[in-house]
Enzyme design. Structure first.
Site, short mmCIF file in Angstrom:
data_model
loop_
_atom_site.label_atom_id
_atom_site.label_comp_id
_atom_site.label_asym_id
_atom_site.label_seq_id
_atom_site.Cartn_x
_atom_site.Cartn_y
_atom_site.Cartn_z
NE ARG A 166 -3.74 -2.20 0.55
CZ ARG A 166 -3.50 -3.58 0.64
NH1 ARG A 166 -2.78 -3.99 -0.46
NH2 ARG A 166 -5.04 -4.81 0.73
CB SER A 239 -8.69 -0.52 4.84
OG SER A 239 -8.85 -1.57 3.84
CD GLU A 335 -5.50 1.67 2.74
OE1 GLU A 335 -5.20 0.37 3.40
OE2 GLU A 335 -6.23 1.67 1.80
P1 FAD Z 1 -8.14 9.76 -4.06
O1 FAD Z 1 -8.90 9.67 -2.84
O2 FAD Z 1 -8.42 10.77 -4.87
O3 FAD Z 1 -7.01 10.27 -3.51
C1 FAD Z 1 -6.00 9.10 -3.55
C2 FAD Z 1 -4.40 9.51 -3.02
O4 FAD Z 1 -3.71 9.47 -4.73
C3 FAD Z 1 -4.29 10.86 -3.34
O5 FAD Z 1 -3.20 11.55 -2.58
C4 FAD Z 1 -4.46 11.76 -4.05
O6 FAD Z 1 -3.26 12.82 -4.16
C5 FAD Z 1 -3.79 10.63 -5.12
N1 FAD Z 1 -3.99 11.22 -6.41
C6 FAD Z 1 -4.58 10.60 -7.29
N2 FAD Z 1 -5.32 10.63 -8.25
C7 FAD Z 1 -4.10 11.13 -8.66
C8 FAD Z 1 -3.55 11.39 -9.68
N3 FAD Z 1 -3.68 11.34 -11.30
N4 FAD Z 1 -1.64 11.88 -10.15
C9 FAD Z 1 -0.89 11.76 -9.04
N5 FAD Z 1 -1.65 11.58 -7.34
C10 FAD Z 1 -2.78 11.39 -7.60
N6 FAD Z 1 -8.10 0.23 -1.68
C11 FAD Z 1 -6.91 -0.63 -1.62
O7 FAD Z 1 -5.80 -0.66 -2.14
N7 FAD Z 1 -7.97 -1.90 -1.88
C12 FAD Z 1 -8.71 -2.32 -1.23
O8 FAD Z 1 -9.37 -3.41 -1.63
C13 FAD Z 1 -9.78 -1.01 -1.35
N8 FAD Z 1 -11.16 -0.46 -1.44
C14 FAD Z 1 -11.87 -0.02 -0.70
C15 FAD Z 1 -13.12 0.18 -0.39
C16 FAD Z 1 -13.84 0.83 -0.24
C17 FAD Z 1 -15.78 0.60 -0.19
C18 FAD Z 1 -13.21 2.65 -0.47
C19 FAD Z 1 -14.47 3.76 -0.16
C20 FAD Z 1 -11.95 2.61 -0.89
C21 FAD Z 1 -11.26 1.37 -0.83
N9 FAD Z 1 -9.98 1.42 -0.90
C22 FAD Z 1 -9.17 0.65 -1.52
C23 FAD Z 1 -9.33 3.02 -1.19
C24 FAD Z 1 -9.08 3.74 -2.80
O9 FAD Z 1 -9.93 2.87 -3.29
C25 FAD Z 1 -7.91 3.78 -3.58
O10 FAD Z 1 -6.70 3.67 -2.50
C26 FAD Z 1 -7.93 4.42 -4.79
O11 FAD Z 1 -6.65 3.75 -5.67
C27 FAD Z 1 -8.56 5.09 -4.37
O12 FAD Z 1 -8.70 5.99 -5.74
P2 FAD Z 1 -9.16 7.10 -5.92
O13 FAD Z 1 -9.17 8.03 -7.44
O14 FAD Z 1 -10.66 8.05 -5.31
O15 FAD Z 1 -8.26 8.70 -5.14
P1 NAP Z 2 -10.83 -10.89 4.77
O1 NAP Z 2 -10.71 -11.23 3.98
O2 NAP Z 2 -11.93 -10.84 5.63
O3 NAP Z 2 -8.95 -10.51 5.67
C1 NAP Z 2 -8.39 -10.06 6.97
C2 NAP Z 2 -7.21 -9.47 6.41
O4 NAP Z 2 -6.60 -10.71 6.17
C3 NAP Z 2 -7.25 -8.86 4.89
O5 NAP Z 2 -6.89 -7.59 5.31
C4 NAP Z 2 -5.76 -9.38 4.36
O6 NAP Z 2 -4.92 -8.52 4.21
C5 NAP Z 2 -5.50 -11.07 5.31
N1 NAP Z 2 -5.59 -11.73 4.63
C6 NAP Z 2 -6.69 -13.05 4.56
N2 NAP Z 2 -6.37 -13.52 4.17
C7 NAP Z 2 -5.25 -13.58 3.67
C8 NAP Z 2 -4.33 -14.69 2.63
N3 NAP Z 2 -4.86 -16.20 2.09
N4 NAP Z 2 -3.07 -14.29 2.86
C9 NAP Z 2 -2.52 -13.05 3.36
N5 NAP Z 2 -3.35 -12.52 3.74
C10 NAP Z 2 -4.79 -12.35 3.67
O7 NAP Z 2 -10.02 -8.83 4.14
P2 NAP Z 2 -11.49 -7.81 4.18
O8 NAP Z 2 -11.76 -7.48 4.37
O9 NAP Z 2 -12.46 -8.63 3.42
O10 NAP Z 2 -10.32 -7.42 2.46
C11 NAP Z 2 -10.20 -8.45 1.56
C12 NAP Z 2 -9.55 -7.99 -0.02
O11 NAP Z 2 -9.24 -6.73 -0.10
C13 NAP Z 2 -8.22 -7.30 1.18
O12 NAP Z 2 -7.27 -7.88 0.85
C14 NAP Z 2 -7.92 -5.79 2.04
O13 NAP Z 2 -6.54 -6.05 2.14
C15 NAP Z 2 -8.73 -5.28 0.62
N6 NAP Z 2 -9.68 -3.91 0.50
C16 NAP Z 2 -9.61 -3.15 0.85
C17 NAP Z 2 -9.31 -2.10 1.64
C18 NAP Z 2 -8.93 -0.54 1.47
O14 NAP Z 2 -9.50 0.14 1.49
N7 NAP Z 2 -7.36 -0.86 1.20
C19 NAP Z 2 -10.66 -1.96 1.72
C20 NAP Z 2 -11.60 -3.25 1.65
C21 NAP Z 2 -10.84 -4.00 0.93
P3 NAP Z 2 -4.52 -7.42 3.20
O15 NAP Z 2 -5.32 -6.18 3.51
O16 NAP Z 2 -2.85 -7.23 3.14
O17 NAP Z 2 -4.86 -8.50 1.86
#
Ligand code: FAD
Ligand code: NAP
Length: 339
Positions: A166, A239, A335
């Protein structure tokens, strides 16, 4: 099209937490030309740059004094196809999910585990988006970005981006790079990844023994729709904390005390702990103070029940961090990016 810079714009519709904050200056960017114009404008006026895509990974804690740009460029194409490996290129303002669907519709594999992550393509490299065992860096071929300091446009290779969990170099150089377009590698032959237990469980329930990328994507979309709050209904940024990675010795000591603790060994010998488990264990799931809260089903997701401010969300996050540090000796890292 000429650049339109507006003054005093409310950012509430532009972030998925639904937080109110005013941008002193605001412009929407549709192409490289407008980006170059905006860069000139900030240099002339001595303003800082703040980039917004879909606003799904930001926490707005105060009004923004510089220029906020919302990236809205569109365009999606196949750059090359050697019969096995395909390179796609997408403009930064494309929705990530539209690119996932585009690849699936062409019968191409590699993006399915990253289905339904909100936000834009340009933001995907910023935190090296990841889900269900796949990170952007595994499908990333390169990107083109504008250096805001000198208006040079340059290409970045995967190595140039310094991707981590991340994380990337761009998260540490905010205000400098504007990602203009991203290139992704996808494949004609799928390599189905089912290591996250729930996916194979669901596929088995559906009687699918040899899943296609479309099957995996559909199952992931269904799980996400069940587990995660819809930001249009309940403000959130997904998250709020990264899963902490701790030493094997610390994990072993904690497991003695909490045998049920969710943890995952990493290739480097360290151990990833599920932050949601820690927060749930500490009793925060469903907590609410005013309109700032912790989601009742997903302890990792902080929510805005309506009128919370960014500072109230931040204060809640800091209380949780302090509590988890006191109970488990683990530092939770936030995050979302603070504006
Ligand atoms: P923004 O929120 O608008 O920006 C995020 C950052 O990126 C800021 O620092 C911004 O300045 C920068 N940025 C945006 N666009 C650009 C650009 N073109 N050039 C330079 N910098 C830029 N993230 C995960 O990794 N995995 C997930 O599974 C995941 N699940 C999510 C679920 C939900 C319900 C929500 C609300 C969020 C989730 N996220 C997840 C977080 C988010 O969706 C990601 O981080 C996504 O990439 C953000 O995109 P955005 O366009 O909304 O970025
Ligand atoms: P989950 O399946 O309930 O698992 C909980 C956490 O354990 C996850 O965050 C994941 O880490 C870790 N995990 C589960 N199984 C794993 C495996 N086999 N090996 C290594 N790590 C494992 O998670 P969840 O909340 O439903 O989310 C599912 C996936 O979507 C995850 O990968 C999560 O990161 C992603 N997600 C991200 C965001 C965001 O905003 N970043 C929001 C929602 C969901 P990791 O997170 O490192 O994968």
């Amino acid at each position: 099209m000429n650049l339109e810079v507006r003054e005093g714009v409310n950012l509430q519709p532009y972030n998925t937490f639904g937080l109110a904050a005013t941008a002193r200056w605001f412009a929407e960017l549709h192409d490289d030309q407008q980006a170059l114009e905006a860069a000139r404008f900030t240099r002339q006026q001595g303003l800082s740059l703040h980039v917004l895509g879909g606003g799904s990974n930001v926490l707005l804690t105060e009004d923004v004094q510089g220029l906020v740009v919302k990236v809205s460029s569109r365009g999606l194409r196949v750059l090359s196809d050697d019969g096995e490996r395909v390179v796609l290129e997408a403009e930064a303002g494309e929705l990530w999910q539209d690119v996932v669907n585009y690849a699936l519709q062409l019968g191409l594999a590699g993006l399915e585990n990253l289905s339904l992550i909100p936000g834009t393509v340009g933001a995907a490299p910023i935190q090296n988006i990841g889900a269900y065992g796949v990170e952007l860096q595994e499908v990333f071929a390169g990107l083109t970005a504008l250096d805001w300091h000198n208006s040079h446009i340059r290409d970045f290779s995967p190595e140039d981006c310094a991707f981590g969990y991340r994380d990337s170099r761009f998260k540490h150089e905010s205000g400098r790079w504007l990602v203009l377009r991203v290139r992704l590698v996808v494949w004609h032959t799928p390599n189905i990844r089912l290591e996250y237990g729930l996916i194979s469980q669901r596929l088995a329930q559906l009687g699918i023994s040899t899943p296609t990328p479309q099957d995996v994507s559909q199952v992931i979309c269904a799980i996400r729709n069940e587990k995660l709050p819809d930001p249009r209904v309940l403000g959130n940024a997904g998250s709020f904390f990264k899963n902490p990675v701790i030493s094997a010795a610390q994990a072993a000591a904690l497991r003695q005390q909490y045998p049920e603790m969710a943890s995952y060994p990493q290739p480097d010998g360290q151990v990833k702990v599920a932050a949601a488990w820690l927060i749930d264990q500490a009793g925060w799931k469903g907590f609410r103070e005013g309109d700032a809260g912790v989601h009742r089903l997903q302890a990792l997701v902080l929510v805005n029940h309506g009128q919370a401010t960014g500072l109230q969300i931040l204060q809640l996050a800091r209380r949780i961090q302090a509590d988890i540090a006191g109970r488990f000796g683990i530092t939770l890292e936030m995050e979302p990016v603070l504006f």
